[in-house]
Design an enzyme around this catalytic site. Structure first.
Site: not given
Length: 218
Positions: A10, A12, A18, A53, A89, A124
């Site tokens: 992942d 961020d 982040d 994402n 999305h 995370d």
């Protein structure tokens, strides 16, 4: 030698600190020890990927070009990745790639030419873990202040930080059967509720919309 052939991270909150809906490459800051940890994986011939994402695109807070610019800065700081994927999305769009659905994991594994069972996903929050499990991959959770206690409790493997997660992978832990962690929907339902309540977590990353508890907004 580690049996793992690829590690998908992942972005961020895992590789970099982040910044909610970050569209500014200059705001990218790697987490402590990230470059060294990634280089240790590269030295062992393990392929690396980023799966993130980025619902800020769907929310109109940034563009896909912004995401790519931020991703480029991540690579400048942390070194090259063999595959990159992001989902633009929102949580209600029904996209099969948006974590906790497994699309990005399956796509990244396919592009690398490896079986998902030979991949580890490091993230995370619970949706990272569930996406890995649904794809048939392994998962390591690296909790942050936004990680919910039930997500940590349900994760098959937990590391205190990114370097510790990489050491776990390189040491070859007794991986559980791929995909054998949380019950489907455990994280998806919790995440949807958080999104609906304005705290949720994890879609696109975009500009700076000062949110209350960062990434749980995604």
């Amino acid at each position: 030698m580690s049996p793992v052939r690829a590690v998908l991270f992942d972005r961020d909150g895992t590789l970099v600190h982040d910044v909610p809906y970050n569209a500014a490459p200059e705001r990218v800051r790697p987490v402590e020890g990230a470059r060294e940890a990634l280089d240790a994986l590269r030295a062992r011939g393990i392929r690396l990927g980023v799966v993130t994402n980025q619902s800020g695109v769907a929310r109109g807070l940034l563009t896909e070009a912004d995401v790519r610019r931020v991703n480029k800065r991540v690579e400048e700081l942390l070194g090259p990745f063999d595959v990159r994927a992001f989902c633009p999305h929102g949580p209600d769009d029904g996209c099969p790639c948006r974590k906790p659905r497994p699309g990005m994991i399956l796509d990244a594994a396919g592009r690398l030419g490896v079986d998902p069972a030979d991949c580890v996903v490091v993230g995370d929050i619970g949706s990272d873990v569930e996406a890995a499990c649904r794809a048939g991959a392994h998962a390591v959770l690296v909790p942050t202040p936004v990680t919910r206690p039930e997500e940590t409790a349900a994760a098959p493997h937990v590391a205190r930080d990114l370097p510790a997660a990489v050491r776990m992978i390189l040491d070859g832990p007794p991986w559980e059967a791929p995909g054998g962690a949380p019950a489907p929907g455990l994280y998806a339902d919790a995440e949807h509720a958080r999104v609906a309540s304005g705290r949720a977590g994890r879609l696109p990353a975009g500009p700076d919309a000062a949110p209350p508890r960062t990434r749980r907004y995604l």
